[in-house]
Scaffold this motif. Structure first.
Motif, PDB file in Angstrom:
ATOM      1  N   MET A 128      29.077 -14.343  51.817  1.00 16.54           N
ATOM      2  CA  MET A 128      29.312 -15.783  51.652  1.00 16.54           C
ATOM      3  C   MET A 128      28.062 -16.485  51.083  1.00 16.54           C
ATOM      4  O   MET A 128      26.975 -16.150  51.161  1.00 16.54           O
ATOM      5  N   SER A 129      28.658 -17.160  49.940  1.00 17.95           N
ATOM      6  CA  SER A 129      27.315 -17.631  49.113  1.00 17.95           C
ATOM      7  C   SER A 129      26.756 -18.821  49.608  1.00 17.95           C
ATOM      8  O   SER A 129      25.602 -19.206  49.510  1.00 17.95           O
ATOM      9  N   VAL A 130      27.371 -19.699  50.575  1.00 15.51           N
ATOM     10  CA  VAL A 130      26.957 -20.820  51.221  1.00 15.51           C
ATOM     11  C   VAL A 130      27.377 -20.982  52.605  1.00 15.51           C
ATOM     12  O   VAL A 130      28.545 -20.697  52.903  1.00 15.51           O
ATOM     13  N   GLU A 131      26.427 -21.114  53.659  1.00 19.34           N
ATOM     14  CA  GLU A 131      26.768 -21.276  54.987  1.00 19.34           C
ATOM     15  C   GLU A 131      26.073 -22.457  55.567  1.00 19.34           C
ATOM     16  O   GLU A 131      24.737 -22.512  55.379  1.00 19.34           O
TER      17      GLU A 131
ATOM     18  N   GLU B 221      23.051 -18.129  48.703  1.00 16.05           N
ATOM     19  CA  GLU B 221      22.867 -16.580  47.882  1.00 16.05           C
ATOM     20  C   GLU B 221      23.177 -17.066  46.618  1.00 16.05           C
ATOM     21  O   GLU B 221      24.339 -17.379  46.118  1.00 16.05           O
ATOM     22  N   PHE B 222      22.298 -16.854  45.573  1.00 17.58           N
ATOM     23  CA  PHE B 222      22.509 -17.059  44.313  1.00 17.58           C
ATOM     24  C   PHE B 222      22.617 -15.779  43.358  1.00 17.58           C
ATOM     25  O   PHE B 222      21.730 -14.813  43.700  1.00 17.58           O
ATOM     26  N   SER B 223      23.250 -15.809  42.320  1.00 13.84           N
ATOM     27  CA  SER B 223      23.438 -14.766  41.506  1.00 13.84           C
ATOM     28  C   SER B 223      22.746 -15.079  40.238  1.00 13.84           C
ATOM     29  O   SER B 223      22.429 -13.833  39.483  1.00 13.84           O
ATOM     30  N   GLU B 224      22.321 -15.898  39.775  1.00 17.27           N
ATOM     31  CA  GLU B 224      21.896 -16.410  38.548  1.00 17.27           C
ATOM     32  C   GLU B 224      20.825 -17.527  38.600  1.00 17.27           C
ATOM     33  O   GLU B 224      21.189 -18.345  39.321  1.00 17.27           O
ATOM     34  N   CYS B 225      19.689 -17.723  37.791  1.00 15.80           N
ATOM     35  CA  CYS B 225      19.152 -18.780  37.742  1.00 15.80           C
ATOM     36  C   CYS B 225      18.502 -19.119  36.387  1.00 15.80           C
ATOM     37  O   CYS B 225      18.404 -18.407  35.439  1.00 15.80           O
TER      38      CYS B 225
ATOM     39  N   ILE C 270      25.635 -20.545  42.293  1.00 19.49           N
ATOM     40  CA  ILE C 270      26.228 -20.181  43.723  1.00 19.49           C
ATOM     41  C   ILE C 270      27.518 -19.227  43.420  1.00 19.49           C
ATOM     42  O   ILE C 270      27.815 -18.357  44.003  1.00 19.49           O
ATOM     43  N   ASP C 271      28.506 -19.921  42.620  1.00 18.12           N
ATOM     44  CA  ASP C 271      29.571 -19.180  42.141  1.00 18.12           C
ATOM     45  C   ASP C 271      30.154 -19.600  40.893  1.00 18.12           C
ATOM     46  O   ASP C 271      29.307 -20.293  40.209  1.00 18.12           O
TER      47      ASP C 271
ATOM     48  N   ALA D 255      29.049 -29.335  41.386  1.00 22.92           N
ATOM     49  CA  ALA D 255      30.512 -28.937  41.138  1.00 22.92           C
ATOM     50  C   ALA D 255      30.637 -28.916  39.768  1.00 22.92           C
ATOM     51  O   ALA D 255      31.518 -29.918  39.305  1.00 22.92           O
ATOM     52  N   VAL D 256      30.396 -27.799  38.970  1.00 20.75           N
ATOM     53  CA  VAL D 256      30.784 -27.722  37.358  1.00 20.75           C
ATOM     54  C   VAL D 256      30.805 -26.409  36.973  1.00 20.75           C
ATOM     55  O   VAL D 256      29.942 -25.567  37.742  1.00 20.75           O
ATOM     56  N   PRO D 257      31.658 -25.833  36.182  1.00 22.95           N
ATOM     57  CA  PRO D 257      31.840 -24.428  35.690  1.00 22.95           C
ATOM     58  C   PRO D 257      30.532 -23.932  35.242  1.00 22.95           C
ATOM     59  O   PRO D 257      29.800 -24.678  34.497  1.00 22.95           O
ATOM     60  N   TRP D 258      29.880 -22.764  35.643  1.00 20.67           N
ATOM     61  CA  TRP D 258      28.621 -22.306  34.925  1.00 20.67           C
ATOM     62  C   TRP D 258      28.846 -22.178  33.528  1.00 20.67           C
ATOM     63  O   TRP D 258      27.678 -22.493  32.790  1.00 20.67           O
ATOM     64  N   ASN D 259      29.968 -21.800  32.881  1.00 26.27           N
ATOM     65  CA  ASN D 259      30.244 -21.635  31.308  1.00 26.27           C
ATOM     66  C   ASN D 259      29.986 -22.672  30.789  1.00 26.27           C
ATOM     67  O   ASN D 259      29.349 -23.281  29.897  1.00 26.27           O
ATOM     68  N   ASP D 260      30.334 -24.225  31.489  1.00 25.57           N
ATOM     69  CA  ASP D 260      30.265 -25.322  31.088  1.00 25.57           C
ATOM     70  C   ASP D 260      28.749 -25.747  31.058  1.00 25.57           C
ATOM     71  O   ASP D 260      28.422 -26.280  30.053  1.00 25.57           O
ATOM     72  N   ILE D 261      27.837 -25.296  31.932  1.00 23.32           N
ATOM     73  CA  ILE D 261      26.483 -25.615  31.708  1.00 23.32           C
ATOM     74  C   ILE D 261      25.707 -25.098  30.894  1.00 23.32           C
ATOM     75  O   ILE D 261      25.055 -25.734  29.788  1.00 23.32           O
TER      76      ILE D 261
END
Length: 236
Positions: A1-4, A124-128, A145-146, A223-229
């Motif tokens: 789970m990425s957020v708890e 839990e983060f996958s990229e920064c 986050i996702d 809340a925004v798509p990572w690709n959009d960032i």
């Protein structure tokens, strides 16, 4: 789970911090009056200098008489009165706006104090993406986050270091793959943020564009798509 998210009772230290925030800051009327005083003095001085300069040019270039000085004195007084009135109207509007914002903030802090709970959010983060903050030169981290959400973290220590002429990357904050954030549930105020686990690199990958609106605040889940960032950063 990425957020708890887990809710727990508020500590006395956290309660005291909210109590201080609910009363902190100068009164809106005092702030507006100070701004009015500074703006009126600065604009009046500028107008007086311009009027004196115009009078000197009129005498030097066109040989006009002393009546120009008398007219200039009247113009300075009339202009100063107009400036004071205009700045007063602006200050009154500013005081009303500040009063509404402060009242809303106080109400949110007091609602948190009444509820007496704090949300502990585990991530839990996958990229920064470390970004340069353009105004002060500090660091801002966007942590994935996702695919559709990220957490924004502003490294305020790095901003202070940059203002003092140092290296922002020397800040003690090190973004990592896991974090615990403690937040007041109503106001969203962030009490603390702790990173742990494998560290991400701190090399700047771009600049946070000042002209792009709607960038998140510190501790905000965006809340925004990572690709959009990535597209926004590439096109900035």
């Amino acid at each position: 789970m990425s957020v708890e998210v887990v809710s727990r009772p508020m500590t006395q230290a956290e309660f005291g911090e909210l109590a201080w925030l609910s009363d902190a800051g100068p009164a809106p009327v005092k702030t507006a009056f100070g701004n009015w005083l500074v703006a009126t003095a600065a604009l009046s001085l500028l107008m007086a200098l311009l009027s004196m300069g115009a009078g000197w040019l009129a005498r030097t270039l066109f040989g006009v008489g002393a009546w120009v000085d008398e007219y200039a004195s009247f113009a300075v007084l009339a202009g100063a009165a107009a400036i004071a009135l205009g700045c007063a109207v602006h200050a009154w509007r500013q005081a009303r706006r500040l009063g509404r914002l402060r009242a809303a903030s106080r109400a949110a802090y007091r609602a948190d104090m009444q509820a007496g709970t704090v949300n502990e959010e585990s991530y839990e983060f996958s990229e920064c993406k470390p970004l340069a903050e353009p105004e002060h030169g500090g660091l801002v981290y966007l942590l994935k986050i996702d695919a559709g959400r990220c957490l924004a973290v502003y490294d305020y220590d790095s901003m202070r270091i940059a203002i003092d002429g140092g290296d922002p990357s020397s800040s003690p904050m090190t973004p990592s793959c896991c974090a615990t954030l403690r937040r007041a549930p109503v106001s969203g105020y962030v009490f603390s943020l702790e990173f742990f686990g494998a560290a991400f690199g701190k090399a700047v990958q771009g600049e946070l564009p000042a002209e792009v609106g709607n960038w998140p605040e510190h501790g905000e889940v965006w809340a925004v798509p990572w690709n959009d960032i990535e597209r926004r950063l590439d096109g900035a």
